[in-house]
Design a protein around this motif. Structure first.
Motif, short mmCIF file in Angstrom:
data_model
loop_
_atom_site.label_atom_id
_atom_site.label_comp_id
_atom_site.label_asym_id
_atom_site.label_seq_id
_atom_site.Cartn_x
_atom_site.Cartn_y
_atom_site.Cartn_z
N LYS B 66 -18.80 30.08 23.26
CA LYS B 66 -18.90 30.29 21.86
C LYS B 66 -20.43 30.94 21.51
CE LYS B 66 -17.97 26.40 20.52
NZ LYS B 66 -18.27 25.20 19.68
N LYS B 67 -21.29 30.78 22.75
CA LYS B 67 -22.59 30.99 22.65
C LYS B 67 -22.92 32.63 22.49
CE LYS B 67 -25.22 27.17 23.16
NZ LYS B 67 -24.31 26.30 23.38
N LYS B 70 -27.97 36.38 20.70
CA LYS B 70 -28.88 36.08 19.72
C LYS B 70 -29.03 34.54 19.99
CE LYS B 70 -29.70 37.65 15.10
NZ LYS B 70 -29.16 37.98 13.95
N GLU B 71 -28.42 33.85 20.19
CA GLU B 71 -28.76 32.46 20.31
C GLU B 71 -29.64 32.23 21.46
OE1 GLU B 71 -25.39 29.77 18.15
OE2 GLU B 71 -24.83 30.86 19.86
N GLU B 73 -31.49 34.47 22.90
CA GLU B 73 -32.91 34.99 22.73
C GLU B 73 -33.76 33.99 21.92
OE1 GLU B 73 -32.09 38.62 20.79
OE2 GLU B 73 -31.25 39.94 22.47
N GLU B 74 -33.15 33.40 20.94
CA GLU B 74 -33.76 32.44 20.14
C GLU B 74 -34.44 31.32 20.80
OE1 GLU B 74 -31.90 30.93 16.49
OE2 GLU B 74 -33.37 29.13 16.51
N PHE B 75 -33.39 30.87 21.96
CA PHE B 75 -33.83 29.66 22.82
C PHE B 75 -35.18 30.15 23.85
CE2 PHE B 75 -32.78 28.03 27.16
CZ PHE B 75 -33.20 26.65 27.04
N THR B 77 -36.97 32.33 23.17
CA THR B 77 -38.46 32.46 22.32
C THR B 77 -39.14 31.22 22.02
OG1 THR B 77 -37.32 34.31 21.15
CG2 THR B 77 -39.43 33.63 20.25
N VAL B 78 -38.13 30.09 21.87
CA VAL B 78 -38.97 28.74 21.66
C VAL B 78 -39.32 28.26 22.84
CG1 VAL B 78 -38.07 26.45 21.01
CG2 VAL B 78 -37.21 28.34 19.77
N ILE B 107 -38.57 21.24 28.76
CA ILE B 107 -37.54 22.24 28.51
C ILE B 107 -36.32 20.89 28.08
CG2 ILE B 107 -35.64 23.66 28.65
CD1 ILE B 107 -37.58 25.41 29.86
N GLN B 108 -36.11 20.10 29.13
CA GLN B 108 -35.14 18.83 28.74
C GLN B 108 -36.00 17.62 28.55
OE1 GLN B 108 -32.05 19.58 28.59
NE2 GLN B 108 -31.97 21.60 29.58
N GLU B 113 -28.22 14.24 27.19
CA GLU B 113 -28.02 15.55 26.54
C GLU B 113 -27.86 16.66 27.56
OE1 GLU B 113 -26.30 17.13 23.82
OE2 GLU B 113 -27.03 15.09 23.47
N LYS B 116 -24.53 16.42 29.43
CA LYS B 116 -23.61 16.73 28.64
C LYS B 116 -23.58 18.23 28.69
CE LYS B 116 -23.03 13.17 25.18
NZ LYS B 116 -23.52 12.49 23.92
N THR B 117 -24.56 18.95 28.85
CA THR B 117 -24.56 20.41 28.70
C THR B 117 -23.81 20.77 30.13
OG1 THR B 117 -26.59 20.54 27.49
CG2 THR B 117 -26.06 22.43 28.68
#
Lengths: 109, 497
Positions: B66-67, B70-71, B73-75, B77-78, B107-108, B113, B116-117
């Motif tokens: 589903k990713k 753009k998502e 790219e945002e990740f 950037t952060v 980052i983690q 969590e 889970k990824t």
């Protein structure tokens, strides 16, 4: 079925989305709110945002300049309130022990 | 050298260990630059530096996730905003670094969590591996089933390269599935108990050897195709690569123009399906309709110096209308070629043909094995082609005259039909094999080995030392077969025996 306890990053992310915020803002807000005690890394943050969106705890309200902005939903608010109640209860239980009120338990015998 | 290549693997069961390895390499002056395929790391030379590496699992955009790009790219950037520099990514694992000691939020920050990824990624990988393993098993079975019996298996160099590669791919996939499952089981328990995720560097010695061998086989594959196509002038090998090239070209175009574009994922899925259908249609139509024609250059094959028979060798009035030559080379049979020589049927004459399959094995034992394979294959083909006539004859209780060609007379049939049908057919098959495939017991050919492979004695396999000849010809000299001394003399002279 009782709601499963939220992990610390889950709790703070939902809490921070009482206002519309994008990813980086959420991280900064949590750090500010907890005075640097809690830090949520981007890996953890985006994994949770994605899951919360699937579970409809949050919704995306805008998507500009590579920044998705999210807001908590009524369902998310319900989950958060449930967690706050649970934490309040935990504190209350702790205060009984810490405040010496456990004598009442001994007297009951 | 300004770059360095290492054979290692990065995956979700070992990425924190590999991050530490990148730190050690940077301190020696090598910064990870790119990851190629399953196990090649490319480093570029830098001044030795103390760097911290972090590898983050994050699903990349595919038509199965589903990713979106753009998502991601945002990740990225952060990650940059909090102090991490992006290096490269390998599938769903993204590699970042920062100067050691500099401030940066990890980052983690939550193991549960993070697990889970990776669990989500691992489960998709396991499903994909199941599908891939099934396909590889099917292909490996198709290639390996004749390993002990087929002539092709000894003579065809391509099969000797592709079959082991497929077997290794199956083993590697199975190991990977077990490893991922074990990793998930162990760590599900760890997370439940509040214990840290256990990673392990998975490349065993066996896997290291296999990946090196796999790379070598792929190089060998390219070399072999080029050698067969250009060196041995078998254009069919080069043309057979066309469907693969067409498929690859379409895949590259899809990756270049469709995947990075901002069109909707649902539309990308439709386009992917379209690309798959188009490449399948083009590839299949090439295989079924035109590959042979493309390879057929109508020129007369040069048989100078080759030990083959031509219809021209046996008759003054027969002139070869067409011929075909296919040269081959393999590890077990370094030199072999198949030659067919044909005279077409005309209004007053019947057509003629003679086939020669020549092979020079590495040693005599292999040559003997090749002879046995010719016999085995002939046994199979005889019983297979006679089967329908046998079935009809015994089921309908009516002798089919075609069975005479297979050495089963009407008299034999009448003797057998009193038996149980199954038993009768079994005995009939034995008679066919026994009468059709016979050793040259009279030593007519005076060679190390000679076996007639058909009842009419117009098919034969010969061995002299490490050379093996399979010959098939109809009336080469009118009314004479491979038992005729005159024909034997002539054939031996032509073949230099």
């Amino acid at each position: 079925m009782a709601q499963k306890a939220l992990t610390q990053p889950m709790y703070y992310i939902l809490l921070s989305l009482n206002e519309k915020r994008h990813g980086y803002e959420i991280m900064q807000y949590i750090e500010w709110l907890t005075e640097g005690r809690v830090k949520v890394g981007p890996g953890t943050l985006y994994s949770l945002l994605s899951r919360f969106e699937d579970d409809e705890y949050i919704k995306m309200v805008s998507d500009d300049d590579n920044k998705k902005t999210y807001l908590i939903t009524p369902l998310g608010q319900e989950v958060l309130n449930g967690e706050i109640d649970r934490l309040t209860q935990l504190l209350k239980d702790a205060s009984i022990v810490k405040g010496g009120l456990e004598n009442e338990f001994q007297n009951r015998k | 050298m300004n770059f360095k290549i290492e054979s290692k693997s990065l995956n979700i069961t070992n990425y924190p260990i590999i991050a530490k390895h990148f730190e050690a390499m940077a301190s020696k002056g090598w910064l990870i630059y790119k990851l190629i395929g399953k196990g090649l790391f490319i480093y570029k030379k830098i001044e030795p530096e103390s760097l911290d590496f972090s590898i983050a699992p994050y699903e990349i955009e595919t038509v199965f996730t589903k990713k979106t790009k753009k998502e991601l790219e945002e990740f990225e950037t952060v990650c940059k905003n909090v102090g991490w520099n992006f290096v490269t990514h390998h599938l769903n694992l993204h590699i970042y670094y920062k100067e050691a000691g500099s401030e940066a939020t990890p980052i983690q920050t939550d193991e549960e969590e993070e697990f889970k990824t990776i669990e989500e990624i691992a489960e998709k990988q396991i499903k994909a591996s199941y599908l891939q393993t099934a396909i590889f098993i099917l292909l490996a079975w198709m290639q390996m089933r004749g390993i002990l019996t087929d002539v092709r298996w000894m003579k065809d160099g391509l099969i000797q390269i592709v079959a082991p590669a497929l077997v290794m791919a199956v083993i590697s996939d199975v190991i990977n599935i077990f490893r991922l499952k074990k990793f998930l089981n162990v760590n599900k328990k760890n997370i439940e108990m509040g214990a840290p995720i256990e990673y392990s560097n998975p490349k065993t010695l066996l896997e290291k050897i296999m990946s090196v061998m796999f790379i070598l086989l792929m190089i060998l594959f390219v070399v072999y195709i080029s050698y067969s196509g250009i060196g041995l002038n078998n254009k069919i090998y080069l043309i057979a690569m066309l469907p693969m090239i067409v498929g690859l070209a379409l895949a590259v175009l899809y990756r270049m123009f469709v995947k990075p574009s901002s069109i909707r994922l649902s539309f990308k899925k439709i386009l992917l399906a379209g690309v798959l259908i188009i490449s399948t249609v083009i590839s299949t139509s090439m295989i079924f309709f035109s590959i042979d024609n493309l390879a057929d250059d109508k020129s007369v094959a040069d048989i100078e110096g080759l030990k083959v028979l031509s219809v021209n060798d046996f008759s003054e009035d027969s002139k070869e209308d067409e011929n075909s030559l296919m040269k081959n080379s393999s590890i077990l049979i370094p030199k072999s070629y198949d030659y067919g020589s044909y005279v077409f049927r005309t209004s007053n004459k019947t057509g003629k043909m003679v086939k020669t399959e020549y092979a020079q094995a590495l040693n005599e034992t292999l040559a003997e094995s090749l002879v046995k394979r010719y016999i085995k294959e002939r046994e199979k083909s005889l019983t297979r082609s006679a089967e329908d006539f046998l079935d009809y004859s015994f089921e309908e209780d009516s002798y089919q005259s075609m069975l005479e060609v297979y050495a089963l007379s009407e008299n034999d049939f009448n003797n057998l039909k009193v038996l149980d049908k199954k038993e009768a057919k079994k005995m009939a098959r034995e008679i066919i094999k026994e009468r059709s495939i016979r050793k040259d017991s009279k030593n007519l050919w005076d060679l190390d080995e000679a076996y007639f492979l058909s009842f009419d004695r117009k098919e034969i396999v010969l061995r002299e030392g490490r050379e093996v000849f399979y010959l098939e010809g109809d009336d080469l000299i009118e009314g004479k077969d491979f038992t005729d001394p005159e024909l034997i003399k002539e054939v031996k002279a032509k073949l230099g025996l």
